[in-house]
Structure formats: structure tokens, C-alpha cells
Design a protein around this motif. Sequence first.
Motif, PDB file in Angstrom:
ATOM      1  N   TYR A 250       0.874  -1.167   0.000  1.00 36.85           N
ATOM      2  CA  TYR A 250       0.000   0.000   0.000  1.00 36.85           C
ATOM      3  C   TYR A 250       0.913   1.219   0.000  1.00 36.85           C
ATOM      4  O   TYR A 250       2.106   1.115   0.273  1.00 36.85           O
ATOM      5  CB  TYR A 250      -0.921   0.005   1.230  1.00 36.85           C
ATOM      6  CG  TYR A 250      -0.215  -0.395   2.511  1.00 36.85           C
ATOM      7  CD1 TYR A 250       0.649   0.480   3.180  1.00 36.85           C
ATOM      8  CD2 TYR A 250      -0.385  -1.669   3.051  1.00 36.85           C
ATOM      9  CE1 TYR A 250       1.318   0.114   4.333  1.00 36.85           C
ATOM     10  CE2 TYR A 250       0.277  -2.050   4.215  1.00 36.85           C
ATOM     11  CZ  TYR A 250       1.121  -1.156   4.847  1.00 36.85           C
ATOM     12  OH  TYR A 250       1.791  -1.528   5.988  1.00 36.85           O
ATOM     13  N   TRP A 251       0.371   2.368  -0.299  1.00 36.55           N
ATOM     14  CA  TRP A 251       1.181   3.578  -0.281  1.00 36.55           C
ATOM     15  C   TRP A 251       1.161   4.163   1.135  1.00 36.55           C
ATOM     16  O   TRP A 251       0.091   4.329   1.732  1.00 36.55           O
ATOM     17  CB  TRP A 251       0.644   4.589  -1.291  1.00 36.55           C
ATOM     18  CG  TRP A 251       0.974   4.195  -2.711  1.00 36.55           C
ATOM     19  CD1 TRP A 251       1.400   2.979  -3.146  1.00 36.55           C
ATOM     20  CD2 TRP A 251       0.907   5.039  -3.863  1.00 36.55           C
ATOM     21  NE1 TRP A 251       1.602   3.000  -4.499  1.00 36.55           N
ATOM     22  CE2 TRP A 251       1.304   4.261  -4.965  1.00 36.55           C
ATOM     23  CE3 TRP A 251       0.551   6.367  -4.065  1.00 36.55           C
ATOM     24  CZ2 TRP A 251       1.359   4.765  -6.256  1.00 36.55           C
ATOM     25  CZ3 TRP A 251       0.591   6.872  -5.356  1.00 36.55           C
ATOM     26  CH2 TRP A 251       1.000   6.081  -6.444  1.00 36.55           C
ATOM     27  N   LYS A 270      -1.737   5.839   5.511  1.00 41.09           N
ATOM     28  CA  LYS A 270      -2.063   5.115   4.273  1.00 41.09           C
ATOM     29  C   LYS A 270      -2.937   6.054   3.435  1.00 41.09           C
ATOM     30  O   LYS A 270      -4.143   5.893   3.341  1.00 41.09           O
ATOM     31  CB  LYS A 270      -2.816   3.826   4.573  1.00 41.09           C
ATOM     32  CG  LYS A 270      -2.028   2.755   5.289  1.00 41.09           C
ATOM     33  CD  LYS A 270      -2.886   1.490   5.406  1.00 41.09           C
ATOM     34  CE  LYS A 270      -2.140   0.355   6.050  1.00 41.09           C
ATOM     35  NZ  LYS A 270      -2.959  -0.883   6.082  1.00 41.09           N
ATOM     36  N   THR A 272      -3.605   6.903   0.317  1.00 44.37           N
ATOM     37  CA  THR A 272      -4.515   6.575  -0.782  1.00 44.37           C
ATOM     38  C   THR A 272      -5.706   5.761  -0.294  1.00 44.37           C
ATOM     39  O   THR A 272      -6.776   5.778  -0.904  1.00 44.37           O
ATOM     40  CB  THR A 272      -3.786   5.809  -1.899  1.00 44.37           C
ATOM     41  OG1 THR A 272      -3.157   4.645  -1.332  1.00 44.37           O
ATOM     42  CG2 THR A 272      -2.726   6.681  -2.553  1.00 44.37           C
ATOM     43  N   ASP A 273      -5.524   5.040   0.818  1.00 45.88           N
ATOM     44  CA  ASP A 273      -6.619   4.267   1.405  1.00 45.88           C
ATOM     45  C   ASP A 273      -7.422   5.074   2.414  1.00 45.88           C
ATOM     46  O   ASP A 273      -8.417   4.582   2.953  1.00 45.88           O
ATOM     47  CB  ASP A 273      -6.071   3.019   2.107  1.00 45.88           C
ATOM     48  CG  ASP A 273      -5.429   2.038   1.149  1.00 45.88           C
ATOM     49  OD1 ASP A 273      -5.728   2.110  -0.059  1.00 45.88           O
ATOM     50  OD2 ASP A 273      -4.615   1.213   1.609  1.00 45.88           O
ATOM     51  N   ARG A 274      -6.969   6.313   2.693  1.00 48.79           N
ATOM     52  CA  ARG A 274      -7.603   7.167   3.689  1.00 48.79           C
ATOM     53  C   ARG A 274      -7.708   6.460   5.040  1.00 48.79           C
ATOM     54  O   ARG A 274      -8.738   6.496   5.724  1.00 48.79           O
ATOM     55  CB  ARG A 274      -8.975   7.644   3.209  1.00 48.79           C
ATOM     56  CG  ARG A 274      -8.900   8.459   1.918  1.00 48.79           C
ATOM     57  CD  ARG A 274     -10.263   9.000   1.501  1.00 48.79           C
ATOM     58  NE  ARG A 274     -10.186   9.729   0.246  1.00 48.79           N
ATOM     59  CZ  ARG A 274      -9.812  10.994   0.130  1.00 48.79           C
ATOM     60  NH1 ARG A 274      -9.487  11.676   1.214  1.00 48.79           N
ATOM     61  NH2 ARG A 274      -9.779  11.581  -1.044  1.00 48.79           N
ATOM     62  N   LYS A 275      -6.618   5.805   5.420  1.00 47.89           N
ATOM     63  CA  LYS A 275      -6.540   5.109   6.697  1.00 47.89           C
ATOM     64  C   LYS A 275      -5.189   5.402   7.334  1.00 47.89           C
ATOM     65  O   LYS A 275      -4.289   5.948   6.690  1.00 47.89           O
ATOM     66  CB  LYS A 275      -6.672   3.590   6.511  1.00 47.89           C
ATOM     67  CG  LYS A 275      -7.988   3.116   5.947  1.00 47.89           C
ATOM     68  CD  LYS A 275      -7.964   1.601   5.791  1.00 47.89           C
ATOM     69  CE  LYS A 275      -9.260   1.066   5.204  1.00 47.89           C
ATOM     70  NZ  LYS A 275      -9.199  -0.416   5.029  1.00 47.89           N
ATOM     71  N   SER A 291      -1.596  -2.964  11.560  1.00 44.64           N
ATOM     72  CA  SER A 291      -2.589  -1.961  11.156  1.00 44.64           C
ATOM     73  C   SER A 291      -4.002  -2.336  11.579  1.00 44.64           C
ATOM     74  O   SER A 291      -4.813  -1.462  11.919  1.00 44.64           O
ATOM     75  CB  SER A 291      -2.540  -1.747   9.641  1.00 44.64           C
ATOM     76  OG  SER A 291      -1.283  -1.232   9.232  1.00 44.64           O
TER      77      SER A 291
END
Length: 317
Positions: A250-251, A270, A272-275, A291
Motif C-alpha cells: 500500500y502507499w 495510508k 490513498t486508502d484514507r486510513k 494496522s
Amino acid sequence: MKPIFGLMCLMIGYLCSCTPNTSKENPERDNRNVYLMSYFKGNGDGLHLAYSRDGLQWEALCKDAVILEPQIGKDKLMRDPSIVQDDAGTFHMVWTTGWWDQGIGYASSKDLKNWSEQHNIPVMEKYEGARNAWAPELFYDGKDKTFYIFWASTIPGAFPELPTSESEKGLNHRQYYVTTKDFKTFSETKLFFEPGFSVIDGAILQKDNTYYLFVKNENSAPPEKNIRVTSHDKPFDFPTNVSAPITGDYWAEGPAPLIVDDYVYVYFDKYTDRKYGAVRSQDMKNWEDVSDAVSFPKGIRHGTTFAVSEAILEGLQ
């Protein structure tokens, strides 16, 4: 026997009153058992704080309201707030003031609620064409009472150009730094870390006698967007042979390291995942992705983690 007993009590009292005070200069700082996380939301609304007692569950403070609003910079933003506490108990903070500024923001506080006037530190103004000053990070080296401020900037043509995606706008970052002891005078801006790839979001953790530098590989073509680590016996001149990625598929950006009991946690955005996520390690070599075991306030963005005393937390609550 009563007079002798009374004399003994007086002598004991005298000895106790004359015993030298061996307590540290700031006992509150030496009893830091609560963890705080600084962060921003949105595009850079201001300083937010969350707390944790186990490094896993993080709760917003002050009802997740903005504790300090940005007042300086072209865009008047407060992104990437980085906070450290010095030996006298003062908290110092730096932050990104805008997307294309050549300086960074600075303010200080005794309690994390009431802050000094905000100042611009013009860290890149002497570098003609410098495009930005992103994600400044603070590290306080207690050994020589020195603050290190390091950040990412692009100076066009300064390094071999790398292929970048259209979204990167041709940015090719390296990290630069200054040092200070009082936030009034600063050393000359110098190159801090040049690993041969576009690098942003540095963070230093001192563990025993070793300094660990966590950075984001920002290369975009092909994309990397991961967190790596290198180590040294001093908080500068880090070896550029960084580790393999310690984050997953993941980014990730904005590493925030923290020692919690036997583990070193590294929290990250994270984006791009908005996490928000985390990895942890006991030996600084093998990293476990936790995570799914951590929780954070909704909308949290890139900040730092640090330990404080119970009194500081009570003041914020």
C-alpha cells in the motif's frame, strides 16, 4: 528515655532537611507514561492531538477540535505538525505552512494548549529556485542539547532527474537540515539525506545509543511510496543504504516512530486508502504489520508521536 527519643527525632529531621535534592530539573518530563500524537486534518486545518496508553488505541483530545490554528505562510496551512519536548519541559513544534513556501512554521508551548506567537523560519530562501519545504521534523538530541530540524525540498537541477508521474509535478526531493539550541539562531542549511531517490517525511528515533532514520521513498515511476529505515551512531550523516520497505503493499507516508514497552512502533498515513496504519518491531530488523490492531481518530493525517507526563494529559482533558 523521652528526651533522648526527642533528640533523635530532631536529628533525623535535620538530616532529612539537609539531604541534597537529587531530583531532576523537570521530574514531570522524567515520568512520561502517556503517549500523544500530533496530527492535522483536511488540507492543513491546524493542530490536533490524540492520546494512548498502550500504543494501539488512540483517542482524540479536546473533542478533536483544532488546538492551534495556522496564521503564517502563503496558504496559512498547518500540515505535518512535529513536536518535541526539551529538558526544561517546553514543547517545540514545526510544521508545513504551505505547498510552495520556502520556510516552515515554528511555535512553542509549556502545556500544549497555550502557544507562543507563530514564526516563519526561512530555511530555503537562500537556495534560488527552491520549490518547497515539506514535512519538517524535529529531533532533540539531549546529549548536546541541540535541536535538529530537517525537511524535504526540491531544487531543480540539483540532482539527476528521476522519471516522475504527472501528479508529482516534476518534484525530485532531497532532505535538508538546520540545527539550533534556542530557535533564535540557526546553522546554515545543509543537505541532510541523499539516498539516490526522491525522499520525504524523515523521522528520527533514538534507541539506546543508536539513532534510526525512517524515510519515505517518494519515487513515482515506477512507484515506491513506502517507508524504509537506516541507522547511525549520531543523528546526522546517516548511511544511505536504507532497508527494504518495512511497510506493506500500500502507499504509506509520514512515519512516526514511538517506543512502547519492548516494541518500536512506526505509525504512518495510508493516504490513498484514507486510513492510518502501523508496524512494530522488537529488534529493528523484523517488522510486523499491526494496522488491523490499531485505531485512530477519523480523518487523522501525518503527525508525530511522543511521550508526556500524566499532568500534561490532565491539563489537556
